[in-house]
Design an enzyme around this catalytic site. Sequence first.
Site, PDB file in Angstrom:
ATOM      1  N   TYR A  92       0.653  -1.321   0.073  1.00 47.11           N
ATOM      2  CA  TYR A  92      -0.168   0.007   0.022  1.00 47.11           C
ATOM      3  C   TYR A  92       1.021   1.136   0.018  1.00 47.11           C
ATOM      4  O   TYR A  92       0.543   2.105  -0.850  1.00 47.11           O
ATOM      5  CB  TYR A  92      -0.974  -0.165   1.159  1.00 47.11           C
ATOM      6  CG  TYR A  92      -1.789   1.311   1.490  1.00 47.11           C
ATOM      7  CD1 TYR A  92      -2.999   1.059   0.656  1.00 47.11           C
ATOM      8  CD2 TYR A  92      -1.573   2.220   2.258  1.00 47.11           C
ATOM      9  CE1 TYR A  92      -3.879   2.461   0.813  1.00 47.11           C
ATOM     10  CE2 TYR A  92      -2.209   3.420   2.313  1.00 47.11           C
ATOM     11  CZ  TYR A  92      -3.311   3.622   1.771  1.00 47.11           C
ATOM     12  OH  TYR A  92      -4.145   4.427   1.739  1.00 47.11           O
TER      13      TYR A  92
ATOM     14  N   LYS B 135       1.101   4.107  -2.846  1.00 48.04           N
ATOM     15  CA  LYS B 135       0.780   5.513  -2.689  1.00 48.04           C
ATOM     16  C   LYS B 135       2.082   6.414  -3.298  1.00 48.04           C
ATOM     17  O   LYS B 135       1.737   7.552  -3.610  1.00 48.04           O
ATOM     18  CB  LYS B 135       0.371   5.916  -1.309  1.00 48.04           C
ATOM     19  CG  LYS B 135      -0.945   5.200  -1.069  1.00 48.04           C
ATOM     20  CD  LYS B 135      -2.038   5.667  -1.868  1.00 48.04           C
ATOM     21  CE  LYS B 135      -3.559   5.103  -1.668  1.00 48.04           C
ATOM     22  NZ  LYS B 135      -4.466   5.830  -2.289  1.00 48.04           N
TER      23      LYS B 135
HETATM   24  N1  LIG Z   1      -9.371   6.223   5.217  1.00 46.39           N
HETATM   25  C1  LIG Z   1      -8.003   6.640   5.527  1.00 46.39           C
HETATM   26  O1  LIG Z   1      -7.406   6.528   6.438  1.00 46.39           O
HETATM   27  C2  LIG Z   1      -7.164   6.892   4.372  1.00 46.39           C
HETATM   28  C3  LIG Z   1      -5.746   7.646   4.463  1.00 46.39           C
HETATM   29  C4  LIG Z   1      -5.224   7.958   3.256  1.00 46.39           C
HETATM   30  C5  LIG Z   1      -5.668   7.847   2.216  1.00 46.39           C
HETATM   31  N2  LIG Z   1      -6.782   6.943   1.989  1.00 46.39           N
HETATM   32  C6  LIG Z   1      -6.995   6.732   0.319  1.00 46.39           C
HETATM   33  O2  LIG Z   1      -8.339   7.485   0.295  1.00 46.39           O
HETATM   34  C7  LIG Z   1      -8.949   6.657  -0.716  1.00 46.39           C
HETATM   35  C8  LIG Z   1     -10.492   6.443  -0.294  1.00 46.39           C
HETATM   36  O3  LIG Z   1     -10.435   5.566   0.871  1.00 46.39           O
HETATM   37  P1  LIG Z   1     -11.599   5.469   1.858  1.00 46.39           P
HETATM   38  O4  LIG Z   1     -11.114   5.455   3.265  1.00 46.39           O
HETATM   39  O5  LIG Z   1     -12.718   6.312   1.736  1.00 46.39           O
HETATM   40  O6  LIG Z   1     -11.909   3.963   1.520  1.00 46.39           O
HETATM   41  P2  LIG Z   1     -13.158   2.964   1.466  1.00 46.39           P
HETATM   42  O7  LIG Z   1     -12.815   1.654   1.612  1.00 46.39           O
HETATM   43  O8  LIG Z   1     -14.296   3.762   2.277  1.00 46.39           O
HETATM   44  O9  LIG Z   1     -13.628   3.640  -0.027  1.00 46.39           O
HETATM   45  C9  LIG Z   1     -13.089   3.012  -1.097  1.00 46.39           C
HETATM   46  C10 LIG Z   1     -14.009   2.988  -2.374  1.00 46.39           C
HETATM   47  O10 LIG Z   1     -12.983   2.510  -3.319  1.00 46.39           O
HETATM   48  C11 LIG Z   1     -13.937   1.684  -4.268  1.00 46.39           C
HETATM   49  N3  LIG Z   1     -13.101   0.608  -4.987  1.00 46.39           N
HETATM   50  C12 LIG Z   1     -12.338  -0.473  -4.531  1.00 46.39           C
HETATM   51  N4  LIG Z   1     -11.961  -1.145  -5.840  1.00 46.39           N
HETATM   52  C13 LIG Z   1     -12.615  -0.346  -6.562  1.00 46.39           C
HETATM   53  C14 LIG Z   1     -12.443  -0.719  -8.060  1.00 46.39           C
HETATM   54  N5  LIG Z   1     -11.774  -1.521  -8.781  1.00 46.39           N
HETATM   55  N6  LIG Z   1     -13.154   0.142  -8.755  1.00 46.39           N
HETATM   56  C15 LIG Z   1     -13.880   1.041  -8.583  1.00 46.39           C
HETATM   57  N7  LIG Z   1     -14.100   1.422  -7.268  1.00 46.39           N
HETATM   58  C16 LIG Z   1     -13.283   0.647  -6.287  1.00 46.39           C
HETATM   59  C17 LIG Z   1     -14.747   0.636  -3.000  1.00 46.39           C
HETATM   60  O11 LIG Z   1     -15.904   0.020  -3.537  1.00 46.39           O
HETATM   61  C18 LIG Z   1     -14.965   1.731  -2.048  1.00 46.39           C
HETATM   62  O12 LIG Z   1     -16.301   2.439  -2.257  1.00 46.39           O
HETATM   63  C19 LIG Z   1      -8.258   5.441  -1.027  1.00 46.39           C
HETATM   64  O13 LIG Z   1      -7.249   5.801  -2.143  1.00 46.39           O
HETATM   65  C20 LIG Z   1      -7.184   5.383   0.362  1.00 46.39           C
HETATM   66  O14 LIG Z   1      -6.060   4.513  -0.203  1.00 46.39           O
HETATM   67  C21 LIG Z   1      -7.611   6.668   3.009  1.00 46.39           C
END
Ligand SMILES: NC(=O)c1ccc[n+]([C@@H]2O[C@H](COP(=O)([O-])OP(=O)(O)OC[C@H]3O[C@@H](n4cnc5c(N)ncnc54)[C@H](O)[C@@H]3O)[C@@H](O)[C@H]2O)c1
Length: 238
Positions: free
Chosen positions: A146, A150
């Site tokens: 991961y 990123k």
């Molecule tokens: N939550 C955190 O702490 C955090 C921190 C830093 C970065 N992020 C990043 O933010 C972004 C959103 O994360 P989140 O926390 O909202 O996660 P989440 O799991 O709530 O949402 C992720 C979404 O991506 C969708 N997804 C997954 N595979 C897919 C595909 N092949 N095609 C289309 N959609 C797909 C899922 O269905 C889900 O709705 C991600 O890239 C994550 O890495 C999150």
Amino acid sequence: MSWYQGARIAVTGAAGGIGRATCTRLADLGAEVYALDLTESPVGRPVLCDVTDERSVATAMDTVVTAGGRIDGLVTAAGVVEDDVPAERMSVAEFDRVLGVNLKGTFLSCTAAARQMLDAGGGRIVTVSSMSGTHIVNYPQKQSVYNASKAAVSALTRSLAVEWGPRGVRINAIAPGYVATPLNDLKQHMHAAWKEGTVAGRFADPGEIAAAIAWLLGDDAAYCMGTELLMDGGFALR
Ligand SMILES: NC(=O)c1ccc[n+]([C@@H]2O[C@H](COP(=O)([O-])OP(=O)(O)OC[C@H]3O[C@@H](n4cnc5c(N)ncnc54)[C@H](O)[C@@H]3O)[C@@H](O)[C@H]2O)c1
């Protein structure tokens, strides 16, 4: 009239925590939001899309353009984190899954949208990277792949900024720290340690990340090109 009013903006990962909050924020600002995800998002106009599949992404972007005549903005919030296994035990299939959604998915989404934007003379993109791309967070949970995905998203964003900026497509990244979303739900046992690692002493609310994404898309961020906005509650300072 603000740029957001009537802007056609696609958001990937729109059914998830950050994606959904972003759709809400942009809709509140007056944008016409297209919610791309594997499942239907309750916010925005749902467009089913698998970001790892080139044809699916191209079809989704065509749907946005056909419905609205153009695509003005894109936010790439689709992302997955790997199973919590040591790197030496990780399967290649799991490696491919994480890189497939986080890096390939971001690349396919950005390029499909940019083809339309470059033809139309401009557009704005925000990618969702992570503090993990720069500040290695690999304890207590293990997430080497991961983190690498990123870092790649961040480098891709800066590279595309140089390629597309002069042709009117402005792209920036946001790098959130811990955000209260379903992505972290399975790791309840780590929440106390994560919160303690921040200066803020808490997770971000998805709405806080969405507000920053909206700002990066807007006119007030016009001089941000390939910028990565770290929003980590002070985690990197510790
Ligand atoms: N939550 C955190 O702490 C955090 C921190 C830093 C970065 N992020 C990043 O933010 C972004 C959103 O994360 P989140 O926390 O909202 O996660 P989440 O799991 O709530 O949402 C992720 C979404 O991506 C969708 N997804 C997954 N595979 C897919 C595909 N092949 N095609 C289309 N959609 C797909 C899922 O269905 C889900 O709705 C991600 O890239 C994550 O890495 C999150």
